[in-house]
Design an enzyme around this catalytic site. Sequence first.
Site, PDB file in Angstrom:
ATOM      1  N   ARG A  69     -24.662 -23.223 -21.945  1.00 24.52           N
ATOM      2  CA  ARG A  69     -23.686 -24.294 -21.763  1.00 24.52           C
ATOM      3  C   ARG A  69     -24.349 -25.650 -21.935  1.00 24.52           C
ATOM      4  NH1 ARG A  69     -19.238 -22.446 -18.968  1.00 24.52           N
ATOM      5  NH2 ARG A  69     -18.258 -24.319 -19.841  1.00 24.52           N
ATOM      6  N   GLU A  84      -9.573 -27.877 -14.967  1.00 22.29           N
ATOM      7  CA  GLU A  84     -10.532 -27.469 -13.944  1.00 22.29           C
ATOM      8  C   GLU A  84      -9.868 -27.604 -12.572  1.00 22.29           C
ATOM      9  OE1 GLU A  84     -13.336 -26.173 -14.644  1.00 22.29           O
ATOM     10  OE2 GLU A  84     -13.969 -26.878 -16.607  1.00 22.29           O
TER      11      GLU A  84
END
Length: 277
Positions: free
Chosen positions: A260, A3
């Site tokens: 998600r 990330e």
Amino acid sequence: MPELPEVETYRRFLDELILLQPITAVEVRDAHVLAVDEDLLRQRLVGQHVTATRRLGKNCFLELSDGTALALHFGMTGDVGAYRDDHDAPRFTRVALHLADGLRIAFIDPRKFGRIRLADSVDQYQKAKKLGPDALDVTTAHLQKVLGAKKQLIKPLLLDQGITAGLGNWIVDEVLFQAKIHPERRANTLTDQEFEDLRGAIQLVLTTAIRHEATYRHFPASFLIHAREWDTSATPGTDQHKYCPRHPKVEIEKKYVGGRATYFCPVCQPVPAEEAS
């Protein structure tokens, strides 16, 4: 998956090693990670040097002496490394840049979902990929402008890289927890203060993660991330990591929002009024 904090760590690593070093060779061990012709890549890189490193969201860039850039996207398992001799090459090295001082910079990717591209510039890449401003640079005014009139749920919107680049799944959960906003709030219901809290939380989460080089077990105990199944480091030997750090008797809930996995505190992040009624 790397990330924004991981990619910033990679960028800083590269920045220490590669600047102003002429590239003498491009070694391609697996062309699967190339989104550019191998011969063209060599032609464009050999003899040049890197003048600067930059990052935009989850993308890392090596700005080259001819004004163009090499774009690195790390996919699910990408990483970078450095070595001098063949026998020391990191496992799963797919491409290596050979530098004039003998060092080799490795693009590592076990699952080969990462990609290496050429770009005319970082700005051109941003426009071509339709990426929003980097999450570390995002302002309250930008968030209000792009989100304030939208009726969609706030979590999927924050994951949209066209709105702001670099916010991944666990990061958005952490941001919303720190801002005390439920992931199923509709963006157009957020107040001016909540937009400011959202911007502050983005800064807090990203700067904390970067400071700890994305080593999650070192994050403060006040972070929601410890409630995820893969991190018990905040409360070793107990199950307290499953509970809200602000309300130790309130268990963190998990549900799917926008497809998600999503973690939140039902007390800190109250259910939206339209859902509660």
